[in-house]
Design a protein around this motif. Structure first.
Motif, PDB file in Angstrom:
ATOM      1  N   TYR A 151      92.859  19.211  -3.762  1.00 43.93           N
ATOM      2  CA  TYR A 151      91.841  18.619  -2.903  1.00 43.93           C
ATOM      3  C   TYR A 151      91.891  19.748  -1.326  1.00 43.93           C
ATOM      4  CZ  TYR A 151      91.690  14.737  -6.118  1.00 43.93           C
ATOM      5  OH  TYR A 151      91.501  13.957  -7.203  1.00 43.93           O
ATOM      6  N   HIS A 152      90.810  19.498  -0.842  1.00 43.44           N
ATOM      7  CA  HIS A 152      90.982  19.819   0.862  1.00 43.44           C
ATOM      8  C   HIS A 152      90.623  18.607   1.451  1.00 43.44           C
ATOM      9  CE1 HIS A 152      86.779  21.317  -0.195  1.00 43.44           C
ATOM     10  NE2 HIS A 152      86.438  20.823   0.917  1.00 43.44           N
ATOM     11  N   ILE A 153      90.852  18.459   2.638  1.00 45.59           N
ATOM     12  CA  ILE A 153      90.379  17.209   3.421  1.00 45.59           C
ATOM     13  C   ILE A 153      89.145  17.442   4.169  1.00 45.59           C
ATOM     14  CG2 ILE A 153      91.333  15.829   5.212  1.00 45.59           C
ATOM     15  CD1 ILE A 153      94.177  16.290   4.536  1.00 45.59           C
ATOM     16  N   ILE A 154      88.118  16.675   3.910  1.00 46.80           N
ATOM     17  CA  ILE A 154      86.878  16.709   5.016  1.00 46.80           C
ATOM     18  C   ILE A 154      86.728  15.589   5.895  1.00 46.80           C
ATOM     19  CG2 ILE A 154      85.867  18.056   2.931  1.00 46.80           C
ATOM     20  CD1 ILE A 154      84.469  15.398   2.085  1.00 46.80           C
ATOM     21  N   ALA A 155      87.428  14.403   5.574  1.00 52.69           N
ATOM     22  CA  ALA A 155      87.502  13.549   6.742  1.00 52.69           C
ATOM     23  C   ALA A 155      88.954  12.707   6.619  1.00 52.69           C
ATOM     24  CB  ALA A 155      86.481  12.517   6.462  1.00 52.69           C
ATOM     25  N   GLY A 156      89.244  12.251   8.008  1.00 51.66           N
ATOM     26  CA  GLY A 156      90.450  11.650   7.942  1.00 51.66           C
ATOM     27  C   GLY A 156      90.696  10.593   8.987  1.00 51.66           C
ATOM     28  N   ASP A 157      91.567   9.519   8.579  1.00 50.74           N
ATOM     29  CA  ASP A 157      91.825   8.645   9.487  1.00 50.74           C
ATOM     30  C   ASP A 157      93.243   7.915   9.555  1.00 50.74           C
ATOM     31  OD1 ASP A 157      91.389   6.227  11.193  1.00 50.74           O
ATOM     32  OD2 ASP A 157      90.863   4.924   9.438  1.00 50.74           O
ATOM     33  N   PRO A 158      94.078   8.522  10.500  1.00 53.96           N
ATOM     34  CA  PRO A 158      95.442   8.263  10.573  1.00 53.96           C
ATOM     35  C   PRO A 158      95.480   6.512  10.930  1.00 53.96           C
ATOM     36  CG  PRO A 158      94.825   9.491  12.526  1.00 53.96           C
ATOM     37  CD  PRO A 158      93.768   9.440  11.782  1.00 53.96           C
ATOM     38  N   ASN A 159      96.441   5.926  10.169  1.00 56.12           N
ATOM     39  CA  ASN A 159      96.493   4.564  10.567  1.00 56.12           C
ATOM     40  C   ASN A 159      98.013   4.512  11.317  1.00 56.12           C
ATOM     41  OD1 ASN A 159      94.253   3.589   9.548  1.00 56.12           O
ATOM     42  ND2 ASN A 159      95.054   3.243   7.349  1.00 56.12           N
ATOM     43  N   ASN A 160      97.657   3.934  12.310  1.00 58.79           N
ATOM     44  CA  ASN A 160      99.138   3.867  13.112  1.00 58.79           C
ATOM     45  C   ASN A 160      99.189   2.639  13.866  1.00 58.79           C
ATOM     46  OD1 ASN A 160      97.636   4.150  15.542  1.00 58.79           O
ATOM     47  ND2 ASN A 160      97.756   6.462  15.187  1.00 58.79           N
ATOM     48  N   PHE A 161     100.470   2.182  14.223  1.00 59.34           N
ATOM     49  CA  PHE A 161     100.710   1.102  15.003  1.00 59.34           C
ATOM     50  C   PHE A 161     100.759   1.127  16.392  1.00 59.34           C
ATOM     51  CE2 PHE A 161     102.631  -0.562  11.068  1.00 59.34           C
ATOM     52  CZ  PHE A 161     102.050  -1.487  10.712  1.00 59.34           C
ATOM     53  N   TYR A 162      99.652   0.688  17.240  1.00 63.01           N
ATOM     54  CA  TYR A 162      99.868   0.754  18.982  1.00 63.01           C
ATOM     55  C   TYR A 162      99.432   2.182  19.310  1.00 63.01           C
ATOM     56  CZ  TYR A 162     102.108  -3.570  17.870  1.00 63.01           C
ATOM     57  OH  TYR A 162     102.321  -4.717  17.544  1.00 63.01           O
ATOM     58  N   GLY A 163      98.511   2.925  18.104  1.00 63.17           N
ATOM     59  CA  GLY A 163      98.649   4.171  18.663  1.00 63.17           C
ATOM     60  C   GLY A 163      99.795   5.268  18.820  1.00 63.17           C
ATOM     61  N   ALA A 164     100.798   4.763  18.261  1.00 63.24           N
ATOM     62  CA  ALA A 164     102.035   5.513  18.391  1.00 63.24           C
ATOM     63  C   ALA A 164     102.968   6.068  16.963  1.00 63.24           C
ATOM     64  CB  ALA A 164     102.618   5.094  19.409  1.00 63.24           C
ATOM     65  N   ALA A 167     106.506  15.982   7.476  1.00 68.71           N
ATOM     66  CA  ALA A 167     106.728  16.833   8.694  1.00 68.71           C
ATOM     67  C   ALA A 167     105.696  17.303   9.358  1.00 68.71           C
ATOM     68  CB  ALA A 167     107.402  18.130   8.406  1.00 68.71           C
ATOM     69  N   ILE A 168     104.267  17.017   8.904  1.00 70.46           N
ATOM     70  CA  ILE A 168     102.879  17.302   9.522  1.00 70.46           C
ATOM     71  C   ILE A 168     102.093  16.256   9.657  1.00 70.46           C
ATOM     72  CG2 ILE A 168     103.358  19.890   9.023  1.00 70.46           C
ATOM     73  CD1 ILE A 168     100.976  18.817   6.526  1.00 70.46           C
ATOM     74  N   LYS A 169     101.002  16.464  10.423  1.00 74.34           N
ATOM     75  CA  LYS A 169      99.977  15.324  10.282  1.00 74.34           C
ATOM     76  C   LYS A 169      98.833  16.138   9.444  1.00 74.34           C
ATOM     77  CE  LYS A 169     100.791  12.792  14.392  1.00 74.34           C
ATOM     78  NZ  LYS A 169     100.496  12.208  15.539  1.00 74.34           N
ATOM     79  N   PRO A 170      98.260  15.489   8.470  1.00 77.79           N
ATOM     80  CA  PRO A 170      97.290  16.045   7.713  1.00 77.79           C
ATOM     81  C   PRO A 170      96.031  15.999   8.351  1.00 77.79           C
ATOM     82  CG  PRO A 170      98.444  14.568   6.517  1.00 77.79           C
ATOM     83  CD  PRO A 170      99.090  14.311   7.674  1.00 77.79           C
ATOM     84  N   THR A 171      95.312  17.122   8.441  1.00 71.34           N
ATOM     85  CA  THR A 171      94.094  17.170   9.249  1.00 71.34           C
ATOM     86  C   THR A 171      92.985  17.714   8.598  1.00 71.34           C
ATOM     87  OG1 THR A 171      94.861  19.249  10.259  1.00 71.34           O
ATOM     88  CG2 THR A 171      95.239  17.291  11.489  1.00 71.34           C
TER      89      THR A 171
END
Length: 82
Positions: A56-69, A39-43
């Motif tokens: 854990y806490h998130i210290i860096a992230g990289d959302p992988n998506n298709f066509y930016g969408a 339901a959310i985007k991890p940030t």
């Protein structure tokens, strides 16, 4: 306010060649988080992701998506909360 969201998380140890002790520590894990049903985007800054009994806490992230969408998987760097 603390909110809880169920997620499928796969913790992966970093290859030794990437561990420099500063940016990536030996206790850090790559956390692959499935976007299916999430339901959310991890940030960066999110805290208390739990995988294999470790928080854990998130210290860096990289959302992988298709066509930016379409988000497929969120690949984040997790640092254990001590």
């Amino acid at each position: 306010m603390v909110s809880t969201y169920p997620a499928t998380i796969v913790p992966i140890s970093y290859d030794q060649r990437y561990i420099d002790g500063t940016n990536i520590r030996s206790s850090d894990r790559q956390l692959d988080i499935s976007s299916v049903g999430l339901a959310i985007k991890p940030t960066v800054g999110d805290q208390a992701l739990t995988a294999d009994g470790t928080a854990y806490h998130i210290i860096a992230g990289d959302p992988n998506n298709f066509y930016g969408a379409i988000d497929v998987v969120f690949i984040v760097q997790g640092r254990s909360i001590a």
